[in-house]
Write a protein that holds these residues in place. Structure first.
Motif, PDB file in Angstrom:
ATOM      1  N   VAL A 166      37.655  51.619  47.114  1.00 32.91           N
ATOM      2  CA  VAL A 166      36.450  51.331  46.331  1.00 32.91           C
ATOM      3  C   VAL A 166      36.225  52.418  45.282  1.00 32.91           C
ATOM      4  CG1 VAL A 166      33.957  50.972  46.453  1.00 32.91           C
ATOM      5  CG2 VAL A 166      35.427  50.028  48.218  1.00 32.91           C
ATOM      6  N   ASN A 172      35.934  39.760  44.278  1.00 37.91           N
ATOM      7  CA  ASN A 172      35.870  40.222  42.892  1.00 37.91           C
ATOM      8  C   ASN A 172      36.375  39.156  41.934  1.00 37.91           C
ATOM      9  OD1 ASN A 172      35.059  43.179  42.246  1.00 37.91           O
ATOM     10  ND2 ASN A 172      36.079  43.289  44.228  1.00 37.91           N
ATOM     11  N   LEU A 200      43.803  46.196  41.052  1.00 38.83           N
ATOM     12  CA  LEU A 200      43.247  46.138  42.402  1.00 38.83           C
ATOM     13  C   LEU A 200      44.252  45.557  43.386  1.00 38.83           C
ATOM     14  CD1 LEU A 200      39.626  44.869  41.623  1.00 38.83           C
ATOM     15  CD2 LEU A 200      40.337  47.197  42.172  1.00 38.83           C
ATOM     16  N   LEU A 256      40.667  40.739  47.537  1.00 36.30           N
ATOM     17  CA  LEU A 256      40.485  40.620  46.094  1.00 36.30           C
ATOM     18  C   LEU A 256      39.631  39.419  45.710  1.00 36.30           C
ATOM     19  CD1 LEU A 256      41.595  42.046  43.487  1.00 36.30           C
ATOM     20  CD2 LEU A 256      43.347  40.281  43.432  1.00 36.30           C
ATOM     21  N   HIS A 282      38.466  51.675  42.502  1.00 42.05           N
ATOM     22  CA  HIS A 282      37.891  50.553  41.755  1.00 42.05           C
ATOM     23  C   HIS A 282      36.798  51.058  40.808  1.00 42.05           C
ATOM     24  CE1 HIS A 282      35.910  46.289  42.007  1.00 42.05           C
ATOM     25  NE2 HIS A 282      36.218  46.639  40.785  1.00 42.05           N
ATOM     26  N   HIS A 286      33.558  44.284  46.758  1.00 38.52           N
ATOM     27  CA  HIS A 286      34.820  44.862  47.217  1.00 38.52           C
ATOM     28  C   HIS A 286      34.627  45.535  48.583  1.00 38.52           C
ATOM     29  CE1 HIS A 286      38.603  47.377  45.997  1.00 38.52           C
ATOM     30  NE2 HIS A 286      38.835  46.527  46.963  1.00 38.52           N
TER      31      HIS A 286
END
Length: 569
Positions: free
Chosen positions: A493, A236, A194, A233, A496, A453
């Protein structure tokens, strides 16, 4: 100030609702709490009406769940968490001791995750966002490795065969290393991916180019680019903190660690409600603390940019990473499935138990002599279809809820605080057992990281200069959302969500192993891992076959994620 008070109120309401749902769990699932407690205390004792009546009288079950819940809640103000239904001991010392163990394990695992993430991003930082060849497939494979498989391999090889570190128990700092690695390596791989996805956009911003033109040291620019990317970040990271505490059940079981996740799960399975309620409450409080620290860290890193709109958007199209050719990866998985579909996954041959790979059995055989190639091939279709469907659903749900952070923030903290197994038990109590139970339980958890996120990226994007300019030119909320915000948020996203696809398959597998989904002799991949885990030392091929395909799935997910880029302006 008003927003903070509203968020605290929402968290209090959700925590209360969760504790109440746990308090009525046995009655909602139509099970007899006295019978469950008797089996947990003494499995050999006959459940006669007299014995069950005596247990009900001891625990006060005849008064009903609401009365018990009120008594337990009333004791909270005095610091009294009640007494265990199984042992009769006070709950507070037990759960606080388990919390201390989990916090220590979490701290060491976070250190391992930070080192792993730093290694993944090192080349991107050194090259200033260019030439990202080294960060794709390897980190995807690492992120796709199941934690319980990593824990088993570390305990067997490093702990038992090599004898370098202790593999069982919890007696000091040396006992934290192997379980922390089992938890930290996959988490660090996901966080590293990420972060590595955000860094090129930061290096492409005008300030970085101007700094390079002025001859500033490369390490100074890299440090500021890292600071620029971390706010997206941190939410998360807060979720990983909670996951490394409440979600570390499998690792705690393998290494015999008396942590909070294991304590809560054991209480849930035994329906020891006072311990279960206390453990869930501590997990929710830990999630709230982690979310608050993540929000504070974001404010410190970004500073006044959130208020005055002086922050440019970091979500520019990043240069594509060079990875293993996608066609090569895309052909391997269908080839394996095609090679095994014509074989019988249920055919038993007790004379060929745990046979190594050969021409007749390319992936070897399991403990019952069944062909592993046939089993992984037949289990692939259901595993991949269900995991892909859940990933798509969680992506849509995560983006929609993430766009409303005031609503989703407290809900994210509460949901992410609980192990998926506990939510599966609640889903089972409400909807009953069946094939939909694991899917509903995993979906109820998996959307939270994507929503966090989305909210983090939304916060950064709203502070961008082009958003301020568009508002000044009369752009409305719908136009901003459609033409500016969503094009910047959806690509990262979506990448992710693709990175989490193998993890969703593993979550489904772990629930199936606990009796909440697919059952033997189903060849579901995670169930194959769980069935063959006891034979990992004697017959590693029985575990490596499904694990390798999950790792391949992770590599394919990263390759697919590489194609999800924001259209260049």
């Amino acid at each position: 100030m008003r927003g903070t008070a509203t968020a605290l109120l929402w968290r209090a309401i959700l925590a209360t609702a969760l504790v109440c749902a746990i308090g009525v769990l046995p009655w909602a699932s139509h099970t007899d709490p006295a019978l469950t407690v008797l089996k947990a205390r003494s499995a050999d004792r006959d459940p006669t009406p007299e014995v069950l009546a005596d247990i009900r009288a001891q625990l006060g079950l005849e008064a009903g769940p609401l009365h018990l819940l009120g008594d337990w809640a009333g004791g909270l103000w005095r610091g009294d968490l009640g007494r265990s239904w199984l042992s009769g001991a006070e709950v507070a010392p037990t759960v606080l001791r388990a919390l201390g163990v989990s916090l220590l394990l979490m701290a060491v695992a976070l250190l391992a995750a930070a080192v792993t993430a730093a290694l993944i991003c090192a080349r991107t930082l050194y090259r200033g966002g260019r030439d990202r060849r080294a960060s794709g497939t390897g980190s995807a494979v690492l992120a796709a490795l199941p934690e319980f498989l990593t824990a088993t391999v570390l305990a067997t090889v490093v702990g038992v065969q090599w004898g370098w570190l202790p593999a069982l128990g919890w007696y000091g700092p040396r006992w934290t290393v192997l379980p922390a690695l089992a938890l930290g390596l996959p988490a660090g791989a996901v966080l590293g991916r990420l972060l590595d996805d955000l860094l090129p956009g930061a290096f492409a911003e005008p300030w970085a180019q101007a700094a390079a033109a002025r001859g500033l040291p490369r390490r100074t620019i890299a440090r500021q680019a890292l600071r620029r990317s971390l706010p997206g970040l941190l939410p998360n990271t807060g979720l990983f903190v909670v996951g490394l505490t409440g979600g570390a059940v499998a690792v705690e079981q393998i290494f015999d660690i008396p942590g909070l996740g294991r304590t809560t799960l054991q209480a849930a399975l035994a329906q020891d409600l006072p311990v279960l309620q206390a453990g869930a409450l501590l997990l929710v409080l830990l999630a709230a603390a982690a979310a608050a620290l993540a929000h504070l860290g974001t404010r410190v890193l970004i500073g006044p940019a959130l208020r005055d709109g002086a922050l440019p958007s970091p979500h520019r199209p990043a240069p594509p990473a060079r990875r293993v050719p996608p066609l090569l990866l895309a052909l391997v998985l269908p080839a394996v499935i095609a090679a095994g579909l014509h074989r019988d996954p249920l055919a038993l041959d007790t004379g060929a138990r745990l046979q190594p790979p050969s021409w007749s059995h390319p992936f070897g055989t399991d403990a019952l002599g069944r062909d592993m190639l046939a089993r992984v091939a037949h289990g692939a279709l259901d595993t991949l279809l269900l995991a892909t469907t859940i990933s798509a659903a969680t992506l849509v749900l995560g983006v929609l809820l993430g766009l409303a952070p005031r609503l989703s923030g407290p809900l994210v903290d509460t949901v992410s605080a609980l192990p998926p197994v506990l939510l599966a038990l609640l889903v089972t109590a409400a909807a009953g057992t069946g094939t939909a139970t694991p899917a509903l339980a995993v979906t109820a958890v998996a959307w939270a990281p994507l929503a966090a996120h989305t909210s983090a990226l939304l916060r950064q994007e709203r502070a961008a200069l082009h958003i301020t300019a568009a508002k000044a030119l009369g752009a409305g909320p719908v136009q901003l959302l459609r033409h500016d915000i969503l094009p910047a948020i959806l690509p990262p996203v979506t990448r992710h969500a693709l990175l989490r696809l193998p993890g969703i398959a593993l979550s489904l597998a772990s629930l199936a192993f606990l009796g909440l989904g697919a059952q033997p002799p189903s060849p579901e991949w995670g169930l194959l891992l769980a069935e063959n885990q006891p034979y990992a030392e004697r017959a590693p091929w029985a575990v490596l076959a499904p694990a390798a395909l999950l790792a391949l799935l992770g590599a394919l997910a990263v390759t697919a994620a590489g194609g999800v880029r924001r259209r260049r302006a």
